[in-house]
Design an enzyme around this catalytic site. Sequence first.
Site, PDB file in Angstrom:
ATOM      1  N   ASN A  52       0.841  -1.194   0.000  1.00 24.51           N
ATOM      2  CA  ASN A  52       0.000   0.000   0.000  1.00 24.51           C
ATOM      3  C   ASN A  52       0.879   1.248   0.000  1.00 24.51           C
ATOM      4  O   ASN A  52       2.109   1.161  -0.054  1.00 24.51           O
ATOM      5  CB  ASN A  52      -0.967  -0.012   1.195  1.00 24.51           C
ATOM      6  CG  ASN A  52      -0.238  -0.012   2.539  1.00 24.51           C
ATOM      7  OD1 ASN A  52       0.941   0.330   2.636  1.00 24.51           O
ATOM      8  ND2 ASN A  52      -0.948  -0.403   3.590  1.00 24.51           N
ATOM      9  N   ASP A 241      -9.306  -9.584  -0.127  1.00 19.66           N
ATOM     10  CA  ASP A 241      -8.553  -8.729   0.792  1.00 19.66           C
ATOM     11  C   ASP A 241      -8.562  -7.278   0.314  1.00 19.66           C
ATOM     12  O   ASP A 241      -8.619  -6.342   1.125  1.00 19.66           O
ATOM     13  CB  ASP A 241      -7.114  -9.236   0.903  1.00 19.66           C
ATOM     14  CG  ASP A 241      -6.279  -8.383   1.839  1.00 19.66           C
ATOM     15  OD1 ASP A 241      -6.503  -8.464   3.066  1.00 19.66           O
ATOM     16  OD2 ASP A 241      -5.426  -7.623   1.344  1.00 19.66           O
TER      17      ASP A 241
END
Length: 366
Positions: A52, A241
Amino acid sequence: MAPPGLIHSSLGHSETGESPQHLGSGDIMSGEESASPSAIQISRIMRPDDANIAGNVHGGTILKMIEEAGAIISTRHCNSQKGEACVAALARVERTDFLSPMCIGEVAHVSAEITYTSKHSVEVQVTVMSENILTGARRVTNKAALWYVPLSLKNVDKVLEVPPLAYIRKEQEEEGRKRYEAQKLERMETKWKNGDVMQPSINPEPYTVSYSQSTLIHLVGPSDCTLHGFVHGGVTMKLMDEVAGIVAARHCKTNIVTASVDAINFHDKIRKGCVITISGRMTFTSNKSMEIEVLVDADPVALHSQERYRAASAFVTYVSLSKEGKTLPVPQLLVETEEEKKRFEEGKGRYLQMKAKRQAQIEATP
């Protein structure tokens, strides 16, 4: 169920089984395969596209690697004796805890071992370790248990028998049988929820279920599938996810990471050409964690004779992190309807049960 592929190019395995000769500069083959045919280890360096914006590797990336290792070892075992050729299909992933975040530049070492076989299923235990290649420091980041079933290459709807596993101790077989019966019972208990559908809401208030509820629609292409036209289990888990992460980020508006994944049940196979809808909604919040329910529905648009069906489901837990990597308080979920209140109480029950289990493990540790 989600059949995995025999070939995983990111792991350096070729279709012919030859040694890898075309790895990219970021790929690392560990070369550490156990002498036992029931155990393997694979490794890969974590790149920016695996993480991320804060540099923490996506939980879905790790789940995909875990499934790839399980797919290889279980398919090998199921073809270890003469008989009809088959591919191992992922049927279930037990609860998986993310013990420590992995970061860009670290190497993930995924070790997989077959620990139990029944007549038609294989249990694979997987451990993930992170290595800092600058210092050599290693730490365990994940442990998982996966269940596979062998499907015939001639007819993927036909489940074949699994070659028996040679146990070192009789107790190993008995313990494995208990785990097998427990997961079988839990799979049956989840089927009643398969008709549940998430409906969108207009102008929802912040911190409500509807406010953070998210949906991802994906057309299944060849790159998502095995050579036999079915989606890799790891691809499905990565998408699940991703949606859960969007729900958590919308609710907190901070950096979030996967803390754990409750058992993922693969109810049916997903074919190439299907449109899959992955939906996520917040079900429960504690002071520092969020539980998100994720549902995967498959719509075989090219097959007019088949209706949309539930392919997989799971609960994913996320935590909110500060820039320094410390856990932050989570805004409390505002439940509005009776159904949301019911799901909140069920989530609270799961949270307290897991909390008590962790405490018992701590107290039992000498």
